[in-house]
Design a protein around this motif. Structure first.
Motif, mmCIF file in Angstrom:
data_model
loop_
_atom_site.group_PDB
_atom_site.id
_atom_site.type_symbol
_atom_site.label_atom_id
_atom_site.label_comp_id
_atom_site.label_asym_id
_atom_site.label_seq_id
_atom_site.Cartn_x
_atom_site.Cartn_y
_atom_site.Cartn_z
ATOM 1 N N ALA A 1 -24.657 12.108 -7.915
ATOM 2 C CA ALA A 1 -25.804 12.978 -7.630
ATOM 3 C C ALA A 1 -25.835 14.163 -8.585
ATOM 4 O O ALA A 1 -26.903 14.560 -9.066
ATOM 5 C CB ALA A 1 -25.762 13.461 -6.178
ATOM 6 N N GLU A 2 -24.674 14.719 -8.888
ATOM 7 C CA GLU A 2 -24.592 15.832 -9.843
ATOM 8 C C GLU A 2 -25.041 15.373 -11.231
ATOM 9 O O GLU A 2 -25.801 16.046 -11.915
ATOM 10 C CB GLU A 2 -23.163 16.362 -9.890
ATOM 11 N N TRP A 3 -24.570 14.191 -11.643
ATOM 12 C CA TRP A 3 -24.977 13.638 -12.933
ATOM 13 C C TRP A 3 -26.490 13.401 -12.939
ATOM 14 O O TRP A 3 -27.170 13.716 -13.917
ATOM 15 C CB TRP A 3 -24.238 12.327 -13.216
ATOM 16 N N ALA A 4 -27.029 12.836 -11.854
ATOM 17 C CA ALA A 4 -28.453 12.531 -11.775
ATOM 18 C C ALA A 4 -29.292 13.799 -11.899
ATOM 19 O O ALA A 4 -30.324 13.798 -12.574
ATOM 20 C CB ALA A 4 -28.769 11.797 -10.473
ATOM 21 N N ALA A 5 -28.872 14.865 -11.261
ATOM 22 C CA ALA A 5 -29.615 16.130 -11.341
ATOM 23 C C ALA A 5 -29.704 16.593 -12.791
ATOM 24 O O ALA A 5 -30.754 17.061 -13.239
ATOM 25 C CB ALA A 5 -28.941 17.190 -10.470
ATOM 26 N N SER A 6 -28.645 16.426 -13.532
ATOM 27 C CA SER A 6 -28.640 16.792 -14.956
ATOM 28 C C SER A 6 -29.497 15.833 -15.771
ATOM 29 O O SER A 6 -30.273 16.248 -16.631
ATOM 30 C CB SER A 6 -27.198 16.790 -15.471
ATOM 31 N N ALA A 7 -29.379 14.535 -15.508
ATOM 32 C CA ALA A 7 -30.128 13.526 -16.264
ATOM 33 C C ALA A 7 -31.628 13.670 -16.045
ATOM 34 O O ALA A 7 -32.418 13.495 -16.981
ATOM 35 C CB ALA A 7 -29.664 12.132 -15.859
ATOM 36 N N ILE A 8 -32.043 13.996 -14.836
ATOM 37 C CA ILE A 8 -33.467 14.131 -14.511
ATOM 38 C C ILE A 8 -34.107 15.232 -15.347
ATOM 39 O O ILE A 8 -35.257 15.121 -15.758
ATOM 40 C CB ILE A 8 -33.652 14.389 -13.001
ATOM 41 N N ARG A 9 -33.370 16.277 -15.619
ATOM 42 C CA ARG A 9 -33.907 17.379 -16.431
ATOM 43 C C ARG A 9 -34.182 16.929 -17.864
ATOM 44 O O ARG A 9 -35.013 17.513 -18.552
ATOM 45 C CB ARG A 9 -32.954 18.563 -16.416
ATOM 46 N N ARG A 10 -33.497 15.877 -18.322
ATOM 47 C CA ARG A 10 -33.673 15.383 -19.690
ATOM 48 C C ARG A 10 -34.747 14.310 -19.794
ATOM 49 O O ARG A 10 -35.196 14.002 -20.888
ATOM 50 C CB ARG A 10 -32.351 14.863 -20.231
ATOM 51 N N GLY A 11 -35.142 13.711 -18.681
ATOM 52 C CA GLY A 11 -36.180 12.690 -18.732
ATOM 53 C C GLY A 11 -36.074 11.709 -17.582
ATOM 54 O O GLY A 11 -35.247 11.871 -16.681
ATOM 55 N N PRO A 12 -36.926 10.679 -17.611
ATOM 56 C CA PRO A 12 -36.901 9.671 -16.542
ATOM 57 C C PRO A 12 -35.507 9.077 -16.361
ATOM 58 O O PRO A 12 -34.804 8.813 -17.336
ATOM 59 C CB PRO A 12 -37.894 8.613 -17.029
ATOM 60 N N THR A 13 -35.135 8.880 -15.122
ATOM 61 C CA THR A 13 -33.784 8.415 -14.798
ATOM 62 C C THR A 13 -33.858 7.321 -13.747
ATOM 63 O O THR A 13 -34.557 7.471 -12.750
ATOM 64 C CB THR A 13 -32.938 9.587 -14.258
ATOM 65 N N ILE A 14 -33.135 6.241 -13.983
ATOM 66 C CA ILE A 14 -33.043 5.142 -13.016
ATOM 67 C C ILE A 14 -31.578 4.939 -12.672
ATOM 68 O O ILE A 14 -30.729 4.853 -13.557
ATOM 69 C CB ILE A 14 -33.625 3.837 -13.589
ATOM 70 N N VAL A 15 -31.296 4.881 -11.386
ATOM 71 C CA VAL A 15 -29.940 4.614 -10.903
ATOM 72 C C VAL A 15 -30.054 3.459 -9.920
ATOM 73 O O VAL A 15 -30.907 3.467 -9.037
ATOM 74 C CB VAL A 15 -29.334 5.849 -10.191
ATOM 75 N N LEU A 16 -29.212 2.466 -10.089
ATOM 76 C CA LEU A 16 -29.197 1.370 -9.130
ATOM 77 C C LEU A 16 -27.778 0.917 -8.924
ATOM 78 O O LEU A 16 -26.920 1.111 -9.774
ATOM 79 C CB LEU A 16 -30.081 0.199 -9.600
#
Length: 76
Positions: free
Chosen positions: A15-30
């Motif tokens: 979740a911490e990584w995702a919060a950072s990745a979202i700021r850089r652009g579209p993010t998909i996690v599965l």
């Protein structure tokens, strides 16, 4: 396999990584999270990501594979 606390710890890091990745652009996690909707793991990830299965008009049930009645795998 991982126990509940290990899955929660991994979900917190993800979740911490995702919060950072979202700021850089579209993010998909599965993934195969082995966590039910509403669980702590699901809640941690849902804070930062949209659960596509929860928004889908089609069933996203994945467990057990022979006759799926529950969701434990996700696309965010």
């Amino acid at each position: 396999g991982l126990d509940r606390k290990e899955r929660q710890a991994q979900a917190a890091v993800l979740a911490e990584w995702a919060a950072s990745a979202i700021r850089r652009g579209p993010t998909i996690v599965l993934g195969d999270l082995n966590a039910f909707p509403g669980s702590r793991v699901h809640a941690l990830l849902s804070r930062e990501l949209r659960d596509i299965g929860a928004e889908s008009p089609r069933s996203m049930r994945t467990f057990p594979s022979s006759l799926p009645v529950a969701t434990i795998d996700y696309i965010f």
